[in-house]
Design a protein around this motif. Structure first.
Motif, PDB file in Angstrom:
ATOM      1  N   PRO A 186      15.420  19.956  67.868  1.00  0.00           N
ATOM      2  CA  PRO A 186      15.645  20.156  66.448  1.00  0.00           C
ATOM      3  C   PRO A 186      14.694  19.851  65.772  1.00  0.00           C
ATOM      4  O   PRO A 186      14.064  18.668  65.322  1.00  0.00           O
ATOM      5  CB  PRO A 186      16.957  19.313  66.202  1.00  0.00           C
ATOM      6  CG  PRO A 186      17.190  18.626  67.461  1.00  0.00           C
ATOM      7  CD  PRO A 186      16.165  18.648  68.329  1.00  0.00           C
ATOM      8  N   GLY A 189      12.944  16.130  60.546  1.00  0.00           N
ATOM      9  CA  GLY A 189      13.641  14.977  60.722  1.00  0.00           C
ATOM     10  C   GLY A 189      13.065  13.867  59.954  1.00  0.00           C
ATOM     11  O   GLY A 189      11.968  13.794  59.770  1.00  0.00           O
ATOM     12  N   LYS A 204      16.314  20.207  58.035  1.00  0.00           N
ATOM     13  CA  LYS A 204      16.358  19.129  59.365  1.00  0.00           C
ATOM     14  C   LYS A 204      17.901  18.997  59.609  1.00  0.00           C
ATOM     15  O   LYS A 204      18.003  18.759  60.874  1.00  0.00           O
ATOM     16  CB  LYS A 204      15.762  17.813  58.914  1.00  0.00           C
ATOM     17  CG  LYS A 204      16.311  17.185  57.757  1.00  0.00           C
ATOM     18  CD  LYS A 204      15.771  15.805  57.541  1.00  0.00           C
ATOM     19  CE  LYS A 204      16.633  15.130  56.280  1.00  0.00           C
ATOM     20  NZ  LYS A 204      15.995  13.892  55.978  1.00  0.00           N
ATOM     21  N   LEU A 208      19.891  20.182  63.332  1.00  0.00           N
ATOM     22  CA  LEU A 208      20.163  19.248  63.917  1.00  0.00           C
ATOM     23  C   LEU A 208      21.851  19.687  64.481  1.00  0.00           C
ATOM     24  O   LEU A 208      22.029  19.766  65.783  1.00  0.00           O
ATOM     25  CB  LEU A 208      20.357  17.910  63.325  1.00  0.00           C
ATOM     26  CG  LEU A 208      20.979  16.809  64.394  1.00  0.00           C
ATOM     27  CD1 LEU A 208      20.315  16.721  65.581  1.00  0.00           C
ATOM     28  CD2 LEU A 208      20.710  15.500  63.549  1.00  0.00           C
ATOM     29  N   SER A 211      21.592  22.523  66.911  1.00  0.00           N
ATOM     30  CA  SER A 211      21.052  22.099  68.282  1.00  0.00           C
ATOM     31  C   SER A 211      22.159  21.099  69.042  1.00  0.00           C
ATOM     32  O   SER A 211      22.491  21.247  70.307  1.00  0.00           O
ATOM     33  CB  SER A 211      19.610  20.992  67.891  1.00  0.00           C
ATOM     34  OG  SER A 211      18.981  21.683  67.588  1.00  0.00           O
ATOM     35  N   GLN A 212      22.782  20.484  68.385  1.00  0.00           N
ATOM     36  CA  GLN A 212      23.913  19.656  69.106  1.00  0.00           C
ATOM     37  C   GLN A 212      25.046  20.380  69.622  1.00  0.00           C
ATOM     38  O   GLN A 212      25.704  20.464  70.441  1.00  0.00           O
ATOM     39  CB  GLN A 212      24.817  18.630  67.996  1.00  0.00           C
ATOM     40  CG  GLN A 212      23.637  17.238  67.646  1.00  0.00           C
ATOM     41  CD  GLN A 212      23.991  16.573  66.528  1.00  0.00           C
ATOM     42  OE1 GLN A 212      24.696  16.881  65.379  1.00  0.00           O
ATOM     43  NE2 GLN A 212      23.550  15.429  66.420  1.00  0.00           N
ATOM     44  N   MET A 227      17.643  15.844  74.101  1.00  0.00           N
ATOM     45  CA  MET A 227      17.380  16.238  72.758  1.00  0.00           C
ATOM     46  C   MET A 227      16.069  15.458  72.207  1.00  0.00           C
ATOM     47  O   MET A 227      15.991  14.277  72.555  1.00  0.00           O
ATOM     48  CB  MET A 227      18.483  15.846  71.712  1.00  0.00           C
ATOM     49  CG  MET A 227      19.928  16.356  72.251  1.00  0.00           C
ATOM     50  SD  MET A 227      20.250  18.226  71.541  1.00  0.00           S
ATOM     51  CE  MET A 227      20.541  17.651  69.892  1.00  0.00           C
ATOM     52  N   ARG A 229      15.310  14.585  69.165  1.00  0.00           N
ATOM     53  CA  ARG A 229      16.002  13.716  68.370  1.00  0.00           C
ATOM     54  C   ARG A 229      17.644  14.122  68.526  1.00  0.00           C
ATOM     55  O   ARG A 229      17.771  15.236  68.357  1.00  0.00           O
ATOM     56  CB  ARG A 229      15.503  13.870  66.958  1.00  0.00           C
ATOM     57  CG  ARG A 229      15.728  15.065  66.277  1.00  0.00           C
ATOM     58  CD  ARG A 229      15.101  15.020  64.739  1.00  0.00           C
ATOM     59  NE  ARG A 229      15.120  16.248  64.050  1.00  0.00           N
ATOM     60  CZ  ARG A 229      16.080  16.654  63.244  1.00  0.00           C
ATOM     61  NH1 ARG A 229      16.878  15.575  62.744  1.00  0.00           N
ATOM     62  NH2 ARG A 229      16.248  17.703  62.514  1.00  0.00           N
ATOM     63  N   ASP A 230      18.523  12.997  68.082  1.00  0.00           N
ATOM     64  CA  ASP A 230      19.749  13.443  68.058  1.00  0.00           C
ATOM     65  C   ASP A 230      20.385  12.648  66.735  1.00  0.00           C
ATOM     66  O   ASP A 230      21.592  12.700  66.654  1.00  0.00           O
ATOM     67  CB  ASP A 230      20.497  12.794  69.217  1.00  0.00           C
ATOM     68  CG  ASP A 230      22.082  13.301  69.493  1.00  0.00           C
ATOM     69  OD1 ASP A 230      22.233  14.421  68.892  1.00  0.00           O
ATOM     70  OD2 ASP A 230      22.859  12.794  70.244  1.00  0.00           O
ATOM     71  N   ASP A 231      19.523  12.414  65.987  1.00  0.00           N
ATOM     72  CA  ASP A 231      19.979  11.992  64.403  1.00  0.00           C
ATOM     73  C   ASP A 231      18.704  12.300  63.678  1.00  0.00           C
ATOM     74  O   ASP A 231      17.772  12.629  64.085  1.00  0.00           O
ATOM     75  CB  ASP A 231      20.222  10.514  64.523  1.00  0.00           C
ATOM     76  CG  ASP A 231      19.125   9.504  65.108  1.00  0.00           C
ATOM     77  OD1 ASP A 231      18.030  10.138  65.344  1.00  0.00           O
ATOM     78  OD2 ASP A 231      19.272   8.467  65.600  1.00  0.00           O
ATOM     79  N   ASP A 232      18.714  11.826  62.331  1.00  0.00           N
ATOM     80  CA  ASP A 232      17.855  12.105  61.314  1.00  0.00           C
ATOM     81  C   ASP A 232      16.674  11.136  61.437  1.00  0.00           C
ATOM     82  O   ASP A 232      16.597  10.420  60.722  1.00  0.00           O
ATOM     83  CB  ASP A 232      18.537  11.766  60.038  1.00  0.00           C
ATOM     84  CG  ASP A 232      17.741  12.203  59.049  1.00  0.00           C
ATOM     85  OD1 ASP A 232      16.654  13.096  59.135  1.00  0.00           O
ATOM     86  OD2 ASP A 232      17.744  11.977  57.660  1.00  0.00           O
TER      87      ASP A 232
END
Ligand SMILES: [Zn+2]
Length: 359
Positions: A186, A189, A204, A208, A211-212, A227, A229-232
């Motif tokens: 993603p 971020g 961003k 995400l 992507s999730q 992933m 990234r899986d958060d911000d």
């Protein structure tokens, strides 16, 4: 040099930006041209993403878009009231003649910032921004809750705007199992918001969310998904490629949203590979493009660009631009969870088509 976008020249020039920020960005852009900076990956000039400072107080944000910006689910929405809920927040919006917004039971000052247009309840971008600032926790964009029907847009409680296509059946989740390791990247971020739309918020968060959704579908089909990234959070482009290389992933797919401030009519999704990409990358891109064609607003086809993540990854790799934040109607579509689910289904199908079936 580029701390921000994979596509550093695609910053949007929003009228909400301060004059000073706009001048600074133009100056930086001019410098990058003078320095002969190549447009894409190789050492793009860093452009700081400015905060919008003056947001309109005219009601123009419909409830679907507001729920999306706040990371909440719209429970109901009519001409006079709307309610929405997130994990830790709830919001009630009441329209004229006695307009009010109650966020977690706290009443906000909303003079003139709630209204109706075409029979729909709207709030101003400024109020949407204040609500977002007052959330109990940054929630990002709420993914569909477990067990929810796959297309919230088909729920009568979440009507689609006129002209919207009905969502296709969820086929990608149900097919035979496949094997492989896929890295989903993603874009942006943390401090790097990507592009920004007054209706749709930050790139961003949008990428995400999609992507999730892709991960959920792929995982259900037996794919090992990593992933970046899986958060911000902010991750350097080199690190994103490194994550995929270290994992010896079979495929790498980056997810972004587009911006063309000088051509607001531009719309549709685009699949990129690096110039001179491997046959594996070209095959992946063709499958993604074919899968996206029926789902997307418009298909802009396959293109080549030396985005850093495409150049540095050692496996077949593609980058998808989901659509244009600078196109009002496309931004509105991207705000709908049903459309994001549709895109995620298409992308997952394209990825699965490029992976071997499990013996
Ligand atoms: Zn991007």
């Amino acid at each position: 040099m580029s701390t921000a976008a994979v596509h550093p020249r695609r910053q949007s020039f929003s009228p909400f930006w301060s004059h000073r920020a706009a001048v600074a960005v133009i100056a930086l852009a001019a410098l990058s041209v003078l320095a002969g900076c190549p447009p894409k990956a190789r050492g793009g000039q860093t452009l700081a993403v400015a905060e919008p400072t003056v947001l309109s107080t005219k009601p123009s944000v419909p409830m679907e878009a507001l729920a999306y910006q706040l990371g909440m689910r719209l429970d109901n929405s009519g001409q006079y009231t709307a309610s929405m809920k997130g994990k830790r927040n709830s919001l009630l919006v009441v329209g004229p003649p006695q307009p009010m917004a109650l966020l977690n039971s706290e009443r906000l000052d909303t003079s003139g910032e709630i209204g109706q247009s075409d029979g729909r309840l709207m709030v101003s971008p400024s109020l949407a921004h204040r609500l977002r600032e007052k959330l109990r926790l940054a929630q990002g964009y709420a993914p569909a809750p477990p067990g929810a029907p796959p297309y919230l847009g088909n729920n009568p409680a979440h009507p689609q705007p006129p002209g919207a296509k009905p969502a296709p059946p969820a086929v990608a989740v149900a097919g035979p199992r496949v094997s492989g390791t896929v890295v989903i990247d993603p874009g942006h971020g943390g401090k790097d918001r990507g592009t920004y739309s007054a209706t749709c918020g930050d790139e961003k968060a949008l990428v995400l969310d999609v992507s999730q959704r892709i991960r959920t579908i792929l995982t259900a089909r037996g794919v090992h998904v990593i992933m970046t990234r899986d958060d911000d959070r902010f991750i350097e482009l080199e690190e994103r490629a490194e994550i995929a290389n270290r994992a010896r992933a079979d495929l790498f797919v980056a997810i972004h949203a587009d911006s063309a401030p000088k051509n607001t009519a531009a719309r549709g999704c685009t699949v990129y590979t690096a110039r001179g990409a491997s046959a594996g990358s070209e095959s992946l891109a063709r499958r993604l493009d074919a899968a996206l064609r029926p789902a997307a607003v418009e298909d802009r086809g396959l293109r080549h660009a030396d985005y850093k993540v495409l150049v540095l990854t050692k496996m077949p790799a593609a980058l998808i631009e989901l659509g244009f934040f600078t196109n009002r109607s496309e931004a509105a579509r991207l705000c709908q969870s049903s459309y994001r689910q549709e895109l995620a289904e298409a992308i997952a199908s394209g990825i699965i088509a490029d992976l071997p079936a499990r013996k």
